[in-house]
Scaffold this motif. Structure first.
Motif, short mmCIF file in Angstrom:
data_model
loop_
_atom_site.label_atom_id
_atom_site.label_comp_id
_atom_site.label_asym_id
_atom_site.label_seq_id
_atom_site.Cartn_x
_atom_site.Cartn_y
_atom_site.Cartn_z
N THR A 34 -71.92 53.30 -60.76
CA THR A 34 -70.84 53.68 -61.68
C THR A 34 -69.49 53.39 -61.06
N ARG A 35 -69.31 53.75 -59.81
CA ARG A 35 -68.05 53.50 -59.12
C ARG A 35 -67.77 52.00 -59.06
N ARG A 36 -68.77 51.22 -58.71
CA ARG A 36 -68.57 49.77 -58.62
C ARG A 36 -68.30 49.18 -60.01
N SER A 84 -63.41 48.64 -77.57
CA SER A 84 -64.53 48.92 -76.66
C SER A 84 -64.11 48.84 -75.21
N LEU A 85 -63.29 47.85 -74.90
CA LEU A 85 -62.78 47.70 -73.54
C LEU A 85 -61.93 48.91 -73.15
N ALA A 86 -61.08 49.36 -74.06
CA ALA A 86 -60.22 50.51 -73.78
C ALA A 86 -61.05 51.78 -73.55
N VAL A 87 -62.06 51.98 -74.38
CA VAL A 87 -62.91 53.17 -74.23
C VAL A 87 -63.65 53.11 -72.91
N LEU A 88 -64.23 51.97 -72.59
CA LEU A 88 -64.98 51.81 -71.34
C LEU A 88 -64.08 52.03 -70.13
N GLN A 90 -61.34 53.75 -69.89
CA GLN A 90 -60.97 55.16 -69.78
C GLN A 90 -62.15 56.01 -69.27
N GLU A 91 -63.33 55.77 -69.82
CA GLU A 91 -64.52 56.51 -69.37
C GLU A 91 -64.71 56.34 -67.87
#
Length: 136
Positions: A34-36, A84-88, A90-91
């Motif tokens: 997740t971090r990577r 989708s890019l913005a949501v990803l 931010q998550e």
């Protein structure tokens, strides 16, 4: 160094980190994957901003600046892909610290979802970079 050279370097590092992301996933290191994933996405977006000669923010979620730059410059990007890019972004910006410091437990399903979405985002970045360069 030109903006294009910086973009190439950032995208190359994003791909290298994506390799680490995949290895972490294979090793069932969900938090590290997740971090990577977050790091790879951040660098890919910053590569695009650099190519567009936009100063990118020294934050972990550069997607709002990217979306604004795309709209301001009239660059055609599918609205769904941009959202989708913005949501990803931010998550992943929100989970990066807690995941890295083991303050939260990332599940197999979450890690795999984020990794798949980041892989698609990297393909998007490659394609958009080619389009930006072809439009010069």
């Amino acid at each position: 160094m030109t903006n294009g050279e910086r973009a190439d370097r950032l995208l190359r590092e994003a791909r290298q980190i994506a390799g680490e992301m995949k290895r972490a996933l294979d090793d069932e290191a969900w938090n590290l994957a997740t971090r990577r994933a977050q790091e790879a996405l951040e660098l890919a977006i910053k590569a695009l901003l650099s190519e567009m000669s936009v100063d990118y923010p020294k934050t972990h979620d550069p997607a709002p600046v990217f979306a604004r730059a795309v709209r301001t410059r009239g660059i055609h990007v599918d609205a769904g892909a941009l959202d989708s890019l913005a949501v990803l972004s931010q998550e992943l910006a929100n989970i990066r610290g807690p995941a890295f410091y083991q303050e939260t437990v990332v599940t197999d399903a979450q890690a795999r979802d984020w990794v798949q979405r980041v892989e698609r985002a990297l393909q998007f970045a490659d394609g958009l970079l080619r389009r930006l360069r072809a439009a010069r």
